[in-house]
Design an enzyme around this catalytic site. Structure first.
Site, PDB file in Angstrom:
ATOM      1  N   GLY A 192       0.744   1.505   3.941  1.00 45.28           N
ATOM      2  CA  GLY A 192       1.877   0.596   3.880  1.00 45.28           C
ATOM      3  C   GLY A 192       1.422  -0.812   3.519  1.00 45.28           C
ATOM      4  N   SER A 193       2.036  -1.793   4.160  1.00 46.93           N
ATOM      5  CA  SER A 193       1.811  -3.192   3.768  1.00 46.93           C
ATOM      6  C   SER A 193       0.415  -3.714   4.072  1.00 46.93           C
ATOM      7  CB  SER A 193       2.857  -4.084   4.436  1.00 46.93           C
ATOM      8  OG  SER A 193       4.143  -3.786   3.941  1.00 46.93           O
ATOM      9  N   VAL A 194      -0.396  -2.946   4.807  1.00 47.38           N
ATOM     10  CA  VAL A 194      -1.798  -3.352   4.992  1.00 47.38           C
ATOM     11  C   VAL A 194      -2.481  -3.505   3.636  1.00 47.38           C
ATOM     12  CG1 VAL A 194      -4.047  -2.515   5.802  1.00 47.38           C
ATOM     13  CG2 VAL A 194      -2.061  -2.404   7.308  1.00 47.38           C
ATOM     14  N   LYS A 253      -1.417  -4.792   1.095  1.00 51.20           N
ATOM     15  CA  LYS A 253      -1.119  -6.089   0.478  1.00 51.20           C
ATOM     16  C   LYS A 253      -2.292  -7.060   0.630  1.00 51.20           C
ATOM     17  CE  LYS A 253       3.847  -5.473   1.138  1.00 51.20           C
ATOM     18  NZ  LYS A 253       5.035  -5.778   1.962  1.00 51.20           N
TER      19      LYS A 253
END
Length: 483
Positions: A216-218, A220
């Protein structure tokens, strides 16, 4: 010699030659294979007649052998089975070894070449042979905090010392009792194994290193690192629309909950990470290009192959990317991106350590039976994913996530905490996977890096994983005075 006798002599000679060759093949070529065969009862009896070495955490055994009145002289016991099963593994009559019991079997069993002089001395002195000890890097208080904070939910916690790479905590949940797989009762061993096999997930699987999940957004953080290395700054303004539609797709990528990141449709890079704006990073990944995103990921160890520490670690991967639509989704940690919890901790640790990624390791030292040290792990630099300047900028952005954004529940009074939350969609019913990776320490001196993964939780990484990370980091800093 007449012809019949000559034929008999030749036949006998050939048979003797084949016999000698077979004996040499078995004793030389296949000796290791036969010795490690779990069905070799002679070797099993020999092993169980020898006191196996201890696995030790903070001076206390978490795996040890005790004398019994059984046919097999020693029984393997685990004083805190649930707490350390992720790491110790088991030592089983039926199923062989796993975990550290397997990875460090030679030193524990006493067959390691480095103990050869000890074995020779045992022969001359009549001393009972025994195995050596394995001293782990785990910190008992941090391990306990990780276990307690997960509370039995499906998930994993890994904590690292960013400066050395030492593993401070490693918990995969749910856990199990390795002692029940290490008894002297084959029927009971099989029955317990069957009960574990019926569970989902099987508690014997160390998910911290053996399983991969969408981050997921990790992810990013990886895209941010690529952008900063290419000249962006935390204050660089990037497009942040309510929806982002890749050029090769009609399917728009929304923000979490279809939210608007900024009414203006754009925002600074630091603010985009702080609130975890999907559209900003989907577009940024496409703007940077697949090659650049992959290059940044590889610098942190993704797609660089598996390794051992000494437990085997599966490879984390970006996966196949075909076109801008898939690249946009990969840039927010979806599509085919898959990482281990250990890899998540490695990303946070490298950023915390001024851009220098240390090789993770779980064994501090190996000891002979007399406790003399036969091997000591020396910390090693694995790579330099980003420059020190970029690492400092990433630290600033991650601190903003915790102080002003989705990671607020990871805050620790008196310490600087940085992090990144992640919510990876795996189903359509909102039962997603939750992440938090981050670091904590006195201002300017991060002393612990963590990754927390919660599988199938209702909520977000900020709701579920950040509080777990907060408890783990707090326990370490409290135990070590933040120094």
């Amino acid at each position: 010699m007449n012809a019949p006798l000559r034929k008999v002599a030749i036949s006998v000679l050939v048979l003797f030659t084949l016999l000698i060759l077979n004996a040499n093949y078995i004793q030389v070529v296949r000796s290791s294979e036969l010795r490690s065969d779990p069905s070799n009862t002679r070797i099993l009896a020999e092993e169980y007649d020898r006191e196996r070495g201890q696995i030790v955490v903070d001076g206390n055994p978490v795996a040890q052998s005790v004398a019994t009145d059984d046919t097999l002289t020693y029984l393997r016991q685990y004083p805190q089975p649930d707490l350390y099963s992720t790491v110790t593994g088991y030592y089983s009559l039926v199923y062989g070894n796993s975990g550290i019991e397997d990875a460090e079997d030679e030193i524990l069993s006493g067959s390691d070449d480095r103990l050869a002089f000890r074995r020779i001395a045992d022969l001359f002195t009549g001393r009972d042979p025994s195995g050596g000890n394995v001293e782990l890097t785990l910190d008992a208080a941090t391990q306990q905090a990780a276990f307690d904070a997960l509370g039995g939910v499906r998930g994993a916690v890994v904590a690292l010392d960013p400066e050395t790479g030492a593993v401070l905590a490693m918990v995969s949940s749910p856990t199990y009792d390795p002692g029940q797989l290490s008894s002297h009762d084959p029927a009971a061993i099989r029955a317990y194994s069957d009960s574990l096999s019926a569970m989902d997930p099987d508690p014997r699987v160390n998910t911290t290193v053996s399983e991969r999940y969408s981050p997921g957004s990790v992810f990013k953080l990886i895209v941010s690192a690529a952008a900063l290395e290419d000249g962006y700054t935390p204050d660089t303004v990037v497009p942040a629309p309510q929806y982002y539609t890749p050029s090769d797709s009609s399917r728009a990528i929304p923000n979490f909950g279809n939210e608007v990141c900024d009414p203006s449709g754009e925002q600074s890079l630091i603010q985009a990470l702080t609130i975890s704006c999907n559209t900003a990073f989907a577009g940024l990944g496409v703007e940077l290009g697949e090659d650049r995103v992959r290059e940044a990921a590889e610098a942190f160890g993704i797609d660089e192959g598996g390794f051992t520490m000494p437990l085997p670690v599966v490879e984390s991967t970006v996966g196949d990317v075909d076109g801008n639509a898939q690249l946009a989704n990969a840039s927010i940690g979806q599509q085919n991106v898959q990482i281990t919890p250990l890899q998540g901790a490695m990303i946070a640790a490298a950023i915390a350590n001024d851009g220098e990624l240390m090789t993770p390791y779980l064994v501090d030292q190996l000891q002979a039976p007399d406790l003399s040290v036969v091997d000591q792990t020396t910390p090693e630099v694995r790579s330099q994913p980003v420059s020190a300047d970029v690492a400092e900028q990433l630290q600033e952005m991650m601190v903003s996530v915790v102080e002003n954004g989705s990671g607020r529940r990871a805050q620790i009074d008196g310490y600087t905490v940085g992090g990144k939350t992640g919510t990876a969609q795996t189903t359509t019913d909102g039962d997603d996977n939750q992440w938090f990776v981050g670091f904590a320490g006195p201002d300017g001196d991060p002393q612990i890096a963590v990754a927390v993964f919660v599988e199938g939780g209702q909520g977000t990484g900020g709701d579920l994983s950040a509080p777990v990370a907060q408890q783990v980091m707090s326990a370490y800093l409290a135990a070590h005075g933040g120094n």
